[in-house]
Write a protein that holds these residues in place. Sequence first.
Motif, PDB file in Angstrom:
ATOM      1  N   ARG A  64      18.186   1.918  28.781  1.00 44.40           N
ATOM      2  CA  ARG A  64      17.579   1.166  27.866  1.00 44.40           C
ATOM      3  C   ARG A  64      17.742  -0.459  27.871  1.00 44.40           C
ATOM      4  N   ARG A  65      18.574  -0.879  28.177  1.00 42.13           N
ATOM      5  CA  ARG A  65      18.915  -2.403  27.880  1.00 42.13           C
ATOM      6  C   ARG A  65      20.199  -2.569  29.322  1.00 42.13           C
TER       7      ARG A  65
ATOM      8  N   ASP B 159      22.874  -5.051  29.368  1.00 43.60           N
ATOM      9  CA  ASP B 159      23.581  -5.181  28.603  1.00 43.60           C
ATOM     10  C   ASP B 159      24.164  -3.828  27.673  1.00 43.60           C
ATOM     11  N   ASN B 160      23.750  -2.444  27.911  1.00 41.25           N
ATOM     12  CA  ASN B 160      24.758  -1.904  27.218  1.00 41.25           C
ATOM     13  C   ASN B 160      26.146  -1.042  27.967  1.00 41.25           C
TER      14      ASN B 160
ATOM     15  N   LYS C  26      13.064  -4.243  36.730  1.00 43.03           N
ATOM     16  CA  LYS C  26      12.023  -4.955  35.494  1.00 43.03           C
ATOM     17  C   LYS C  26      11.654  -6.571  35.546  1.00 43.03           C
TER      18      LYS C  26
ATOM     19  N   PHE D 224      13.384 -11.598  28.218  1.00 37.64           N
ATOM     20  CA  PHE D 224      14.413 -10.015  28.069  1.00 37.64           C
ATOM     21  C   PHE D 224      15.264 -11.191  28.174  1.00 37.64           C
TER      22      PHE D 224
ATOM     23  N   PRO E 129      20.283 -10.393  27.608  1.00 41.84           N
ATOM     24  CA  PRO E 129      21.656 -10.321  27.209  1.00 41.84           C
ATOM     25  C   PRO E 129      21.880 -10.313  25.958  1.00 41.84           C
ATOM     26  N   THR E 130      23.022  -9.777  24.763  1.00 41.52           N
ATOM     27  CA  THR E 130      22.896 -10.670  23.546  1.00 41.52           C
ATOM     28  C   THR E 130      24.385 -11.330  23.593  1.00 41.52           C
TER      29      THR E 130
ATOM     30  N   GLY F 163      18.671 -10.792  23.471  1.00 41.20           N
ATOM     31  CA  GLY F 163      19.299 -10.197  22.272  1.00 41.20           C
ATOM     32  C   GLY F 163      18.842  -9.542  21.251  1.00 41.20           C
TER      33      GLY F 163
ATOM     34  N   GLU G 105      15.361  -7.674  20.277  1.00 44.06           N
ATOM     35  CA  GLU G 105      14.509  -6.337  21.039  1.00 44.06           C
ATOM     36  C   GLU G 105      13.008  -6.671  21.424  1.00 44.06           C
TER      37      GLU G 105
ATOM     38  N   GLY H 297      12.726  -9.840  23.071  1.00 42.49           N
ATOM     39  CA  GLY H 297      12.589 -10.872  23.548  1.00 42.49           C
ATOM     40  C   GLY H 297      12.656 -12.001  22.971  1.00 42.49           C
TER      41      GLY H 297
END
Length: 423
Positions: A83-84, A86-87, A149, A324, A326-327, A369, A371, A373
């Motif tokens: 999904r992400r 940056d996970n 993506k 999008f 990253p956090t 971060g 969801e 965006g």
Amino acid sequence: MATATPRTAEETAPLEPAETPAPVGPLGLVSEAPAALPPENAAGTGRASTLKARVRDFRARHAKWELALFFFASFAYDIATLRRIDNWFVLTKQGLFLGVLGLLLLVELRWSWDTEPPRWLARVWRFREDALHFFLGGLLSPYTLFYFKSASGLTAFLFLTGVFGLLVANELPRFRARGPVVRMGLFSFCLTSYFAYLLPVVLGYYSGTLFMASVGVSCAATLLITLLVGVWSGDRRRTLRHVALPGLGIQALLVALYLLRAIPPVPLSMLASGIYHGVEVVKGPKGKDYRLLHERAEWRLWEHGDQDFRARSGDRVYFFASVFAPTSFKPQRAGDRGTRLVIRWYHDDPDKGWTQYHAYDDLYLEQGGRERGFRTFAYVTNPRPGDWRVSMETEDGREIGRLSFTVTPDDATAPREFKVDAG
């Protein structure tokens, strides 16, 4: 003293019909012969044997389709689960994959050149190739997805096609048979791809300098492997040809593609975008929200807002986008406004062709971060009739996303009722 003459078995025993030797069990013990199967059981065993043979023959005839099925199933699994970007679980797993892949590659290079592996390694030596390509596939698949993506524009999608081709080729027997030369090139590509989005995630901003740093890490790893293999083999020329050349060659190609702006700006990606008649900022339950005004018919599901924009005098064309990040993306120090983005408007002029109409470059990605965006918009007033496109880019001109639309004059004077979407 007379001695007895020994007799043979044929002389001491009467002839009897020869017997079938008793079958030997898996531990070397003699077991009794099984009783004859009833006719129906024999038929059942025959049918099972025939079925297995048919399945085996079917798989042999359609081996390529079976390979393709497993490949696309694996890729679909990654699409559903990754999904992400940056996970941290995903980042850690890929880092471990890279580490194991590097060790396996070193082992293969150490004992694949006219040198027999030690006894403790000989038993698993034949599995090294499958293990190498398993880890390569586990890395190339998410890289392909993340590049997809972030890709926008023809050059980026051509690069993506090349990456996807590497992913497919990694599964083909002919490609595997080329040995360490190809695997060294793929390992070098995987290293750069990993650090190209790991460094922005860790440091909290996007920059071309970070991509060049990723290339530097890959070059250093390639040179270290070259040094070790050269010491082990004593053949410097062969080492340079089979290790240094493919690894550093891939890095030179990646730098060239980056300068041509063909490599997408990972880890940034466009979540959504659209063309609207109006964008209203409202207060929502979690802060700022947006109301997007449009005239699009409900059945035109493939369009993003008013891509067929009917313009009256004084109208504004709004481009709304959700990006999008990253956090960790946020201003890094006092006075820093975050990662800079640019929104460019282009018009297809009948005489000059596609020309830049306007650029909004005072835009900064202040917080990542979310969801939904990082959401923003820009507009132009009284757009000319004809074909348009608007793109969002990084500061160094790497396209995150683009959207095309057409402006047609609307001479009606009746009041308009706009539909509302949540942004």
